[in-house]
Scaffold this motif. Structure first.
Motif, PDB file in Angstrom:
ATOM      1  N   LYS A  66     -18.294  46.138 -25.173  1.00 19.05           N
ATOM      2  CA  LYS A  66     -17.813  47.405 -24.650  1.00 19.05           C
ATOM      3  C   LYS A  66     -17.061  47.248 -23.330  1.00 19.05           C
ATOM      4  O   LYS A  66     -16.319  48.150 -22.930  1.00 19.05           O
ATOM      5  N   ASP A  67     -17.249  46.132 -22.635  1.00 20.69           N
ATOM      6  CA  ASP A  67     -16.574  45.904 -21.359  1.00 20.69           C
ATOM      7  C   ASP A  67     -15.392  44.952 -21.478  1.00 20.69           C
ATOM      8  O   ASP A  67     -14.897  44.442 -20.465  1.00 20.69           O
ATOM      9  N   ASP A  68     -14.925  44.720 -22.699  1.00 18.82           N
ATOM     10  CA  ASP A  68     -13.795  43.801 -22.893  1.00 18.82           C
ATOM     11  C   ASP A  68     -12.506  44.329 -22.285  1.00 18.82           C
ATOM     12  O   ASP A  68     -11.589  43.547 -22.017  1.00 18.82           O
ATOM     13  N   TYR A  69     -12.436  45.644 -22.059  1.00 22.01           N
ATOM     14  CA  TYR A  69     -11.221  46.183 -21.472  1.00 22.01           C
ATOM     15  C   TYR A  69     -11.039  45.710 -20.027  1.00 22.01           C
ATOM     16  O   TYR A  69      -9.928  45.771 -19.482  1.00 22.01           O
ATOM     17  N   LEU A  70     -12.144  45.237 -19.402  1.00 19.60           N
ATOM     18  CA  LEU A  70     -12.043  44.735 -18.034  1.00 19.60           C
ATOM     19  C   LEU A  70     -11.445  43.330 -17.976  1.00 19.60           C
ATOM     20  O   LEU A  70     -10.853  42.945 -16.971  1.00 19.60           O
ATOM     21  N   HIS A  71     -11.631  42.559 -19.056  1.00 18.43           N
ATOM     22  CA  HIS A  71     -11.054  41.210 -19.138  1.00 18.43           C
ATOM     23  C   HIS A  71     -10.448  41.027 -20.523  1.00 18.43           C
ATOM     24  O   HIS A  71     -11.009  40.320 -21.367  1.00 18.43           O
ATOM     25  N   PRO A  72      -9.314  41.683 -20.785  1.00 13.50           N
ATOM     26  CA  PRO A  72      -8.723  41.672 -22.135  1.00 13.50           C
ATOM     27  C   PRO A  72      -8.294  40.300 -22.608  1.00 13.50           C
ATOM     28  O   PRO A  72      -8.162  40.074 -23.822  1.00 13.50           O
ATOM     29  N   GLY A  73      -8.068  39.359 -21.703  1.00 16.52           N
ATOM     30  CA  GLY A  73      -7.635  38.037 -22.132  1.00 16.52           C
ATOM     31  C   GLY A  73      -8.653  37.328 -22.996  1.00 16.52           C
ATOM     32  O   GLY A  73      -8.299  36.477 -23.826  1.00 16.52           O
ATOM     33  N   GLN A  74      -9.932  37.668 -22.857  1.00 11.44           N
ATOM     34  CA  GLN A  74     -10.970  37.014 -23.653  1.00 11.44           C
ATOM     35  C   GLN A  74     -11.036  37.522 -25.093  1.00 11.44           C
ATOM     36  O   GLN A  74     -11.707  36.914 -25.934  1.00 11.44           O
ATOM     37  N   ILE A  75     -10.380  38.642 -25.352  1.00  5.42           N
ATOM     38  CA  ILE A  75     -10.427  39.207 -26.709  1.00  5.42           C
ATOM     39  C   ILE A  75      -9.734  38.276 -27.707  1.00  5.42           C
ATOM     40  O   ILE A  75     -10.116  38.218 -28.880  1.00  5.42           O
ATOM     41  N   TRP A  76      -8.722  37.540 -27.250  1.00  2.78           N
ATOM     42  CA  TRP A  76      -8.002  36.656 -28.159  1.00  2.78           C
ATOM     43  C   TRP A  76      -8.936  35.662 -28.843  1.00  2.78           C
ATOM     44  O   TRP A  76      -8.708  35.283 -29.999  1.00  2.78           O
ATOM     45  N   HIS A  77      -9.974  35.233 -28.162  1.00  2.00           N
ATOM     46  CA  HIS A  77     -10.870  34.209 -28.708  1.00  2.00           C
ATOM     47  C   HIS A  77     -12.087  34.806 -29.421  1.00  2.00           C
ATOM     48  O   HIS A  77     -12.859  34.064 -30.032  1.00  2.00           O
ATOM     49  N   THR A  78     -12.272  36.112 -29.326  1.00  2.00           N
ATOM     50  CA  THR A  78     -13.473  36.732 -29.924  1.00  2.00           C
ATOM     51  C   THR A  78     -13.117  37.911 -30.828  1.00  2.00           C
ATOM     52  O   THR A  78     -13.926  38.822 -31.010  1.00  2.00           O
ATOM     53  N   MET A  79     -11.923  37.945 -31.372  1.00  2.00           N
ATOM     54  CA  MET A  79     -11.509  39.076 -32.207  1.00  2.00           C
ATOM     55  C   MET A  79     -12.431  39.230 -33.407  1.00  2.00           C
ATOM     56  O   MET A  79     -12.804  38.251 -34.067  1.00  2.00           O
ATOM     57  N   THR A  80     -12.768  40.477 -33.713  1.00  2.00           N
ATOM     58  CA  THR A  80     -13.650  40.759 -34.835  1.00  2.00           C
ATOM     59  C   THR A  80     -13.415  42.182 -35.317  1.00  2.00           C
ATOM     60  O   THR A  80     -12.900  43.032 -34.571  1.00  2.00           O
ATOM     61  N   LEU A  81     -13.807  42.432 -36.560  1.00  2.00           N
ATOM     62  CA  LEU A  81     -13.720  43.774 -37.143  1.00  2.00           C
ATOM     63  C   LEU A  81     -15.082  44.469 -37.180  1.00  2.00           C
ATOM     64  O   LEU A  81     -15.249  45.484 -37.864  1.00  2.00           O
ATOM     65  N   ASP A  82     -16.040  43.939 -36.428  1.00  2.00           N
ATOM     66  CA  ASP A  82     -17.377  44.511 -36.434  1.00  2.00           C
ATOM     67  C   ASP A  82     -17.400  45.940 -35.901  1.00  2.00           C
ATOM     68  O   ASP A  82     -18.239  46.752 -36.310  1.00  2.00           O
ATOM     69  N   ASN A  83     -16.507  46.260 -34.988  1.00  2.00           N
ATOM     70  CA  ASN A  83     -16.472  47.627 -34.460  1.00  2.00           C
ATOM     71  C   ASN A  83     -16.157  48.638 -35.560  1.00  2.00           C
ATOM     72  O   ASN A  83     -16.771  49.710 -35.634  1.00  2.00           O
ATOM     73  N   TYR A  84     -15.232  48.301 -36.426  1.00  2.15           N
ATOM     74  CA  TYR A  84     -14.878  49.185 -37.527  1.00  2.15           C
ATOM     75  C   TYR A  84     -16.039  49.324 -38.517  1.00  2.15           C
ATOM     76  O   TYR A  84     -16.315  50.420 -39.017  1.00  2.15           O
ATOM     77  N   SER A  85     -16.701  48.215 -38.788  1.00  2.00           N
ATOM     78  CA  SER A  85     -17.850  48.267 -39.698  1.00  2.00           C
ATOM     79  C   SER A  85     -18.958  49.147 -39.122  1.00  2.00           C
ATOM     80  O   SER A  85     -19.585  49.941 -39.841  1.00  2.00           O
ATOM     81  N   PHE A  86     -19.204  49.005 -37.825  1.00  2.00           N
ATOM     82  CA  PHE A  86     -20.263  49.805 -37.198  1.00  2.00           C
ATOM     83  C   PHE A  86     -19.920  51.293 -37.229  1.00  2.00           C
ATOM     84  O   PHE A  86     -20.781  52.129 -37.528  1.00  2.00           O
ATOM     85  N   VAL A  87     -18.673  51.632 -36.946  1.00  2.00           N
ATOM     86  CA  VAL A  87     -18.270  53.041 -36.933  1.00  2.00           C
ATOM     87  C   VAL A  87     -18.401  53.657 -38.320  1.00  2.00           C
ATOM     88  O   VAL A  87     -18.883  54.793 -38.479  1.00  2.00           O
ATOM     89  N   LEU A  88     -18.000  52.915 -39.345  1.00  2.00           N
ATOM     90  CA  LEU A  88     -18.041  53.451 -40.705  1.00  2.00           C
ATOM     91  C   LEU A  88     -19.457  53.516 -41.274  1.00  2.00           C
ATOM     92  O   LEU A  88     -19.747  54.380 -42.112  1.00  2.00           O
ATOM     93  N   GLN A  89     -20.345  52.653 -40.829  1.00  2.00           N
ATOM     94  CA  GLN A  89     -21.678  52.558 -41.431  1.00  2.00           C
ATOM     95  C   GLN A  89     -22.782  53.199 -40.592  1.00  2.00           C
ATOM     96  O   GLN A  89     -23.796  53.638 -41.149  1.00  2.00           O
ATOM     97  N   HIS A  90     -22.633  53.251 -39.291  1.00  2.00           N
ATOM     98  CA  HIS A  90     -23.748  53.670 -38.440  1.00  2.00           C
ATOM     99  C   HIS A  90     -23.418  54.863 -37.553  1.00  2.00           C
ATOM    100  O   HIS A  90     -24.163  55.137 -36.610  1.00  2.00           O
ATOM    101  N   THR A  91     -22.344  55.549 -37.822  1.00  2.00           N
ATOM    102  CA  THR A  91     -22.032  56.781 -37.098  1.00  2.00           C
ATOM    103  C   THR A  91     -21.774  57.902 -38.111  1.00  2.00           C
ATOM    104  O   THR A  91     -21.800  57.682 -39.322  1.00  2.00           O
ATOM    105  N   SER A  92     -21.515  59.088 -37.595  1.00  2.00           N
ATOM    106  CA  SER A  92     -21.228  60.246 -38.464  1.00  2.00           C
ATOM    107  C   SER A  92     -19.739  60.370 -38.740  1.00  2.00           C
ATOM    108  O   SER A  92     -19.197  61.483 -38.814  1.00  2.00           O
TER     109      SER A  92
END
Length: 303
Positions: A66-92
């Motif tokens: 959730k704090d990746d926006y503070l250091h966006p350069g690290q996202i290149w090495h940790t990209m994942t689609l888990d956020n989309y899976s969580f939103v579709l499966q564990h939210t309304s």
């Protein structure tokens, strides 16, 4: 006696020399290569500026923390689609989708229908005070939403429409009808009045003429009004957060607020949800884009 004919220089026509390259004549309004290159470069820069927020949102939605926006350069090495899976499966998310489609669809249908009949009546009928009526519609747009919420809440509470789709649809329609009525009134002015007279000669009622003859000709204007109503209802927050009390009835705009609390902000999930939310809007824009430009420009040609 011979006669010598002297030709003036203005009468002599120049003929191209054989084998010489033909010089291209630039047409009026045609830009040179430098100007064309500059205009294309400007368009590319403008497109990149417009796309940057969207691209940045998509990029942040791929970060696992959730704090990746503070250091966006690290996202290149940790990209994942888990956020989309969580939103579709564990939210309304799908409840929000259903509520949004119902509210937006109802608002677009009812709002555009009322605006179309209002604009047509003012365009074709000369009843007392018809000009003041249109200015009165504009006057209703001057009041801040914060001032309107309290009386509207009391009215909806007395009618038993709090936390209902119908109540939110009616409230959204009050903000959409004035602008759409002005928009469609300008478009109806461009349709010749002789079409109405021809319909009445064929035995159609005024409403039959409106439905069977005028509305098919006003498709571009209706597309613009529907697009405006769709976007307004889709992104509306103040009324939806006030009149919808249960989580299952939240629209997308209100559901996004659930990711932000007083002590925490799950920005990665919010970004993923925002990307998913953009899909219905893009699909609707694709459906109406053929008539969108025509409707935006046609209303200003008359009246």
């Amino acid at each position: 006696m011979s006669t010598t004919t002297v030709e003036t220089s203005s009468a002599v026509t120049e003929r191209p020399v054989a084998g010489a390259p033909r010089r291209r004549v630039r047409r009026r309004g045609e830009h040179g290569p430098v100007a064309a290159l500059a205009s294309h470069a400007l368009l590319v820069v403008a497109s990149l500026i417009a796309f940057f927020p969207v691209g940045w949102l998509i990029f942040l939605s791929l970060g696992p923390d959730k704090d990746d926006y503070l250091h966006p350069g690290q996202i290149w090495h940790t990209m994942t689609l888990d956020n989309y899976s969580f939103v579709l499966q564990h939210t309304s998310f799908f409840d929000w989708l259903k509520s949004t489609l119902v509210v937006v669809g109802g608002t677009t249908l009812i709002g555009v229908l009322i605006a179309a009949t209002t604009g047509y009546a003012v365009s074709r009928m000369r009843f007392p005070g018809y000009k003041k009526f249109m200015w009165l519609l504009l006057l209703t747009q001057m009041f801040p939403i914060a001032v309107l919420i309290v009386p509207m809440y009391q009215i909806m509470s007395n009618l038993g429409l709090i936390d209902t789709y119908l109540g939110l649809v009616l409230i959204n329609s009050t903000t959409i009808v004035p602008y759409c009525a002005w928009l469609l009134k300008g478009y109806f002015d461009t349709i010749p009045f002789e079409i109405d007279e021809a319909g009445r000669v064929d035995g159609l009622t005024p409403f039959g003429t409106f439905v069977r003859l005028i509305l098919p000709l006003a498709k571009p204007g209706l597309a613009v009004a529907a697009f405006y109503a769709f976007l307004t209802a889709f992104g509306e927050v103040a009324f939806a957060s006030t009149f919808m009390l249960s989580d299952g009835n939240y629209t997308f705009a209100v559901g996004l607020q659930s990711f932000v609390s007083e002590h925490d902000a799950q920005r990665n999930l919010m970004a993923a949800t925002a990307v998913l939310i953009a899909i219905p809007v893009s699909a609707f824009f694709y459906l109406v884009q053929k008539n969108l430009v025509t409707g935006l420009t046609a209303g200003g040609t008359k009246g």
